[in-house]
Design a protein around this motif. Structure first.
Motif, short mmCIF file in Angstrom:
data_model
loop_
_atom_site.label_atom_id
_atom_site.label_comp_id
_atom_site.label_asym_id
_atom_site.label_seq_id
_atom_site.Cartn_x
_atom_site.Cartn_y
_atom_site.Cartn_z
N ASN A 8 22.30 23.21 72.43
CA ASN A 8 22.34 21.97 71.69
C ASN A 8 23.12 20.90 72.47
O ASN A 8 22.67 19.77 72.65
CB ASN A 8 22.98 22.23 70.33
N TRP A 41 16.84 15.18 71.80
CA TRP A 41 17.20 16.35 72.61
C TRP A 41 16.68 17.69 72.10
O TRP A 41 16.39 18.58 72.88
CB TRP A 41 18.71 16.40 72.80
N VAL A 63 27.78 4.91 67.46
CA VAL A 63 26.48 5.43 67.03
C VAL A 63 26.21 6.77 67.71
O VAL A 63 25.80 7.76 67.09
CB VAL A 63 25.36 4.43 67.35
N ILE A 64 26.50 6.81 69.01
CA ILE A 64 26.17 8.03 69.75
C ILE A 64 27.12 9.17 69.39
O ILE A 64 26.69 10.31 69.21
CB ILE A 64 26.11 7.73 71.26
N PHE A 112 18.05 10.48 71.06
CA PHE A 112 17.63 11.02 69.77
C PHE A 112 16.48 12.00 69.85
O PHE A 112 15.74 12.17 68.90
CB PHE A 112 17.29 9.86 68.82
N PHE A 132 27.24 7.31 78.54
CA PHE A 132 27.31 8.05 77.28
C PHE A 132 26.90 9.51 77.43
O PHE A 132 27.34 10.35 76.66
CB PHE A 132 26.46 7.37 76.21
N MET A 150 21.84 17.47 74.94
CA MET A 150 22.25 16.12 74.56
C MET A 150 22.55 15.30 75.80
O MET A 150 22.43 14.08 75.80
CB MET A 150 23.50 16.21 73.72
N MET A 199 24.80 26.83 70.49
CA MET A 199 25.54 25.57 70.51
C MET A 199 25.54 24.99 71.93
O MET A 199 25.53 23.77 72.10
CB MET A 199 26.98 25.84 70.04
N PHE A 224 12.68 15.58 65.30
CA PHE A 224 12.68 15.50 66.76
C PHE A 224 11.28 15.44 67.35
O PHE A 224 11.09 14.85 68.41
CB PHE A 224 13.51 16.64 67.34
N GLY A 281 24.42 15.28 64.30
CA GLY A 281 23.21 15.97 64.77
C GLY A 281 23.48 17.44 65.03
O GLY A 281 22.69 18.30 64.64
N SER A 282 24.61 17.74 65.68
CA SER A 282 24.92 19.14 65.97
C SER A 282 25.08 19.92 64.68
O SER A 282 24.57 21.04 64.56
CB SER A 282 26.21 19.25 66.78
N THR A 342 29.72 -2.31 73.28
CA THR A 342 29.73 -0.94 73.80
C THR A 342 30.35 0.00 72.79
O THR A 342 29.88 1.12 72.61
CB THR A 342 30.56 -0.86 75.10
N THR A 379 25.90 10.52 66.25
CA THR A 379 24.71 11.34 66.45
C THR A 379 25.07 12.72 66.98
O THR A 379 24.53 13.74 66.53
CB THR A 379 23.78 10.66 67.47
N ILE A 380 25.99 12.75 67.93
CA ILE A 380 26.35 14.03 68.52
C ILE A 380 26.91 14.96 67.46
O ILE A 380 26.50 16.12 67.34
CB ILE A 380 27.42 13.83 69.62
N LEU A 405 27.82 0.89 70.11
CA LEU A 405 26.85 1.86 70.62
C LEU A 405 27.50 3.24 70.78
O LEU A 405 26.92 4.26 70.41
CB LEU A 405 26.28 1.38 71.96
N GLY A 406 28.73 3.22 71.30
CA GLY A 406 29.46 4.48 71.46
C GLY A 406 29.64 5.19 70.13
O GLY A 406 29.42 6.40 70.04
#
Ligand code: HEM
Ligand SMILES: [Cu+2]
Lengths: 105, 656
Positions: free
Chosen positions: B277, B331, A87-88, B329, B241, B281, B274, B348, A95-96, A81, A91-92, A84-85
């Motif tokens: 965004n 959003w 990775v996410i 992946f 998550f 998510m 923002m 995306f 990615g932002s 977990t 990404t957040i 995976l956490g």
């Protein structure tokens, strides 16, 4: 990580001491960025980097002192977990930043 | 003094609209009626002992189900009001403000207070039974989740009569949702209703992950766990998550509104984009959170009613689990038109198209399962079969939307509205209805009437296409969403009228279903076997309705579709009766703390909504006290003696 494993039946959920240390560390790590921002101590980029560093340290403190990532038996769901956490979370944040870059132009 | 009270009341209560006065009266009457009935029949104690304090997953599931059906009703009435307003050009039925409030509450309620609780209801009603477990991993937390959801939903709905409804769209984009444009409590209701129920959702996600990983009956490997449970695992992983992102995002929005922060403001270094965004998510995984359990339901239903094992079990598991990761992946496809860099858009667009692959795999698996099966068209199967074409078209229009350059044309038009209703109604609602029809006998001990159900089915289905197909065309003709009225010169009149007719057909379908439930309570076919559909998984091996401890003896699982294997072995005469050995059963005790603690959460939300900080403080103190009290409660469980198990089983016709 696994060499710290506490073998045997009894579950070690941390001592009072480790909780107090974790508590103090997490408060200190919160106060540092707050003070830096409130007093405009550094320029913008450096402040952002400092905040990110503090955030990562905070994350580690939470994991080890409160979430007890080192404990748990097989299969190691907590590690799966966690991966995976991570990775996410990556990404957040990445990615932002990537998506919101358009602001610069 | 009197003047003050009058002034307070006139801003506190929503006034000036006959619809709302009507609602006030009916709410007051319903309250009086409930109190009267409970008092007259001396049912207060029963309500408290059997329902408000219960930690039994089946009862919690039933409460989720009832709440979600009520919310489907409210969301549906909202939808019909909107469709009436749009039926003809220049209708003066709803004012623009009122229309805005209605699409906002409709969208929010349908997703967060209808789909989510219906899904949690199904989780609760089915998963422990399917795993051969006696309850979820954390029964107390499960009750906390339910009551947080319930009071969050009540807080949100209260905005209808007190303070005023939110009206900035179901995702409340800033700057519209900021103080400048949305002063007053409406937006705060939106924030706190979702915030409180969201904590409950997060806890449910944790609860079901642990239940599935740790509480399976001996012998049930993950590799032969029923597919519905797999889908719940996938959905729960997404929940744990995604929901924290939602919580943080709307907490930041609240700080902007309450404390004058600048996260999403136009000036002061903030950036409204923002918010988009961040909220997407959560928002994109959210749509998969609600649809994946529907996929699980279809897998169970197709196998049972085709009398075959599911085709491609492994690829199903792979598809369900890969969606759980891939859904994080995609959003940005919700705001292609924001105008970011080309590489972002390309990434995306492609990731969105890729995620269609596992979904397509599942469709083929269901079709191959049906191929050459002995299909019986009972209600759960009907909804499943109706789902397939509907979802295929909805998915195809989704891929059209993912073509970024084309999306500049479709974005926020009625084409989009038609697309997402097609996947939400055709996928989520049809799926949950299939699940409800399928597992209803297990919960209540009788089937829902076939004949009335078929009427409901056809009204829903025909109504669906009549309502939403014209909207694709309207989208191409330039009609954008959130439009409250239009003129004759646009040429949209006929298609809008057809669409409204379709909406009312669905409304009639819903009435048939309510009638069906009422009728079946008295006349529905009773289920005496515990296995009314000749099904395959463990939940059908125990009596219906399931006794409160579920399994008198915890089963030992030998393979996939264990109950089917057992039945086969019995038929072939190879079944070896193992001497059943009853033991005292360890069960959790009921507790009032979840309910009381959630009431305090309600106070927090209500206090912040009206900026009454003192009330929020009382709420926080109450929550802390409840947690404190629970931490020092040691007497939280008990044993059901063997004699009681034996006599309960005997009363259900099973002898040990
Ligand atoms: C029962 C039939 C339904 C009808 C007739 C219907 C009709 C509508 C209408 C007329 C709108 C507003 C369009 C606009 O003016 O922009 C709308 C928006 C929406 N609907 Fe539905 N709807 C139905 C069911 C559902 C369901 C089951 C869901 C979700 C599970 C849902 C989710 C939404 C959402 C999220 C919005 C967007 C709200 C917004 O713009 O903020 N609807 N629907
Ligand atoms: Cu999406």
């Amino acid at each position: 990580m696994s060499q710290h494993e506490n073998h045997g039946d009894h579950h070690n959920h941390g001592s009072l001491k480790s909780y107090v240390i974790g508590f103090i560390l997490s408060i200190v790590l919160t106060i540092i960025p707050l003070v830096m921002v409130m007093n405009n101590m550094l320029d913008k980029t450096t402040t952002v980097i400092w905040i990110l560093v503090m955030a990562v340290l905070q994350f580690i403190v939470q994991l080890f002192f409160f979430m007890h990532v080192r404990e748990g038996e097989k299969p190691r769901y907590n590690v799966q977990t966690l991966v995976l956490g991570l990775v996410i979370v990556f990404t957040i944040i990445a990615g932002s930043i990537w998506i919101m870059m358009f602001n610069k132009y | 003094m009197w003047e003050n009270i009058k002034e307070f009341a006139s801003t506190f209560f929503v006034t000036g609209d006959p619809l709302i006065y009507g609602a006030d009266v009916s709410i007051a009457l319903t309250m009086v009626a409930i109190v009267f009935v409970l008092t007259k029949y001396k049912k207060w104690g029963w309500l408290w002992r059997e329902w408000l304090t219960t930690v039994d997953h089946k009862r919690i599931g039933i409460m989720y189900l009832i709440a979600s059906l009520l919310m489907l009703f409210r969301g549906g009435v909202d939808a019909l009001l909107m469709r009436v307003q749009l039926a003809f050009p220049n209708v003066e039925f709803l004012h623009s403000d009122h229309y805005n409030a209605i699409f906002t509450t409709h969208g929010t309620i349908m997703i967060l207070f209808m789909a989510m609780p219906m899904m949690f209801g199904l989780f609760n009603m089915v998963v422990p039974l399917q795993l051969g477990a006696r309850d979820v991993a954390y029964p107390f937390l499960n009750a906390v989740s339910f009551w947080l959801f319930m009071l969050g939903a009540m807080l949100f709905n209260l905005s209808f009569v007190i303070g005023g409804s939110p009206d900035a769209g179901w995702l409340s984009y800033p700057p519209l949702s900021q103080n400048d444009f949305s002063p007053g409590p409406g937006q705060n209701f939106w924030i706190w209703g979702i915030q409180i129920s969201g904590i409950g959702s997060l806890a449910t996600g944790i609860n079901f992950i642990v239940t599935i990983l740790k509480m399976r009956a001996p012998g049930m490997k993950l590799s032969n766990m029923p597919l519905f449970s797999w889908s719940v695992l996938s959905s729960s992983i997404m929940i744990i998550f995604a929901f924290p992102i939602l919580t943080v995002t709307i907490a930041l929005l609240f700080l902007d509104r309450f404390a004058g922060a600048h996260f999403f403001t136009m000036g002061g270094g903030g950036n409204p984009m923002m918010y988009l965004n961040l909220i997407w998510m959560w928002g994109h995984p959210e749509v998969y959170i609600v649809v994946v359990p529907a996929f699980g339901i279809f897998s169970e239903v197709v196998a049972t009613f085709s009398k075959k094992t599911i085709f491609g079990y492994k690829s199903m598991v792979w598809a369900l689990m890969s969606i759980a990761v891939a859904s994080f992946f995609t959003w940005a496809h919700h705001f292609f038109t924001m105008g970011t860099s080309a590489s972002v858009i390309i990434f995306f667009a492609i990731s969105t198209m890729v995620i269609a692959i596992p979904t397509g795999v599942k469709i083929f698996n269901w079709l191959f399962t049906m191929f050459r099966g002995r299909i019986s068209f009972k209600q759960p199967m009907l909804w499943t079969i109706a789902f397939i074409p509907c979802f295929v078209v909805g998915g195809a229009t989704g891929v059209m939307l993912a073509v970024a350059p084309a999306d500049y044309q479709y974005h926020n038009s009625y084409f989009l509205i038609a697309h997402f209703h097609q996947v939400l109604i055709g996928g989520v609602v049809f799926g949950y209805l299939a699940g409800i029809y399928y597992w209803w006998p297990k919960l209540f001990g009788f089937k829902l009437d076939e004949k009335l159900g078929r009427w409901g089915f056809w009204f829903w289905n025909i109504g669906f296409y009549v309502c939403f197909m014209p909207q694709y065309a309207l989208g191409f003709m330039g009609m954008t969403r959130r439009y409250y009225t239009y003129g004759w010169d646009r040429g949209w009149a006929d298609l809008n009228l057809i669409s409204t007719v379709g909406a009312f057909l669905m409304g009639i379908g819903f009435i048939f279903q309510v009638w069906q439930i009422a009728y079946s309570i008295k006349h529905g076919e009773r289920d005496t076997t515990g296995d009314p559909w000749n099904a395959r998984t463990l939940e059908w091996s125990i009596p219906s309705p399931a006794p409160f401890y579920n399994f008198a003896v915890v089963p030992t699982v030998k393979g996939a579709d264990d109950w089917w294997l057992t039945k086969q072995a019995k038929e072939n005469g190879t079944y070896k009766e193992e001497p059943a050995h009853l033991e005292p059963i360890h069960m959790p005790k009921n507790s009032g703390i979840p309910f009381i603690m959630s009431l305090f959460f309600f106070l927090i939300g209500f206090g912040f909504t009206f900026h009454w900080v003192w009330m929020a403080v009382i709420g926080f103190i109450g929550v802390a006290l409840c947690m404190w009290a629970r931490s020092f409660q040691y007497d939280t469980d008990y044993y059901v003696p063997v004699e009681e198990v034996r006599s309960t089983e005997a009363s259900l016709g099973r002898v040990y």
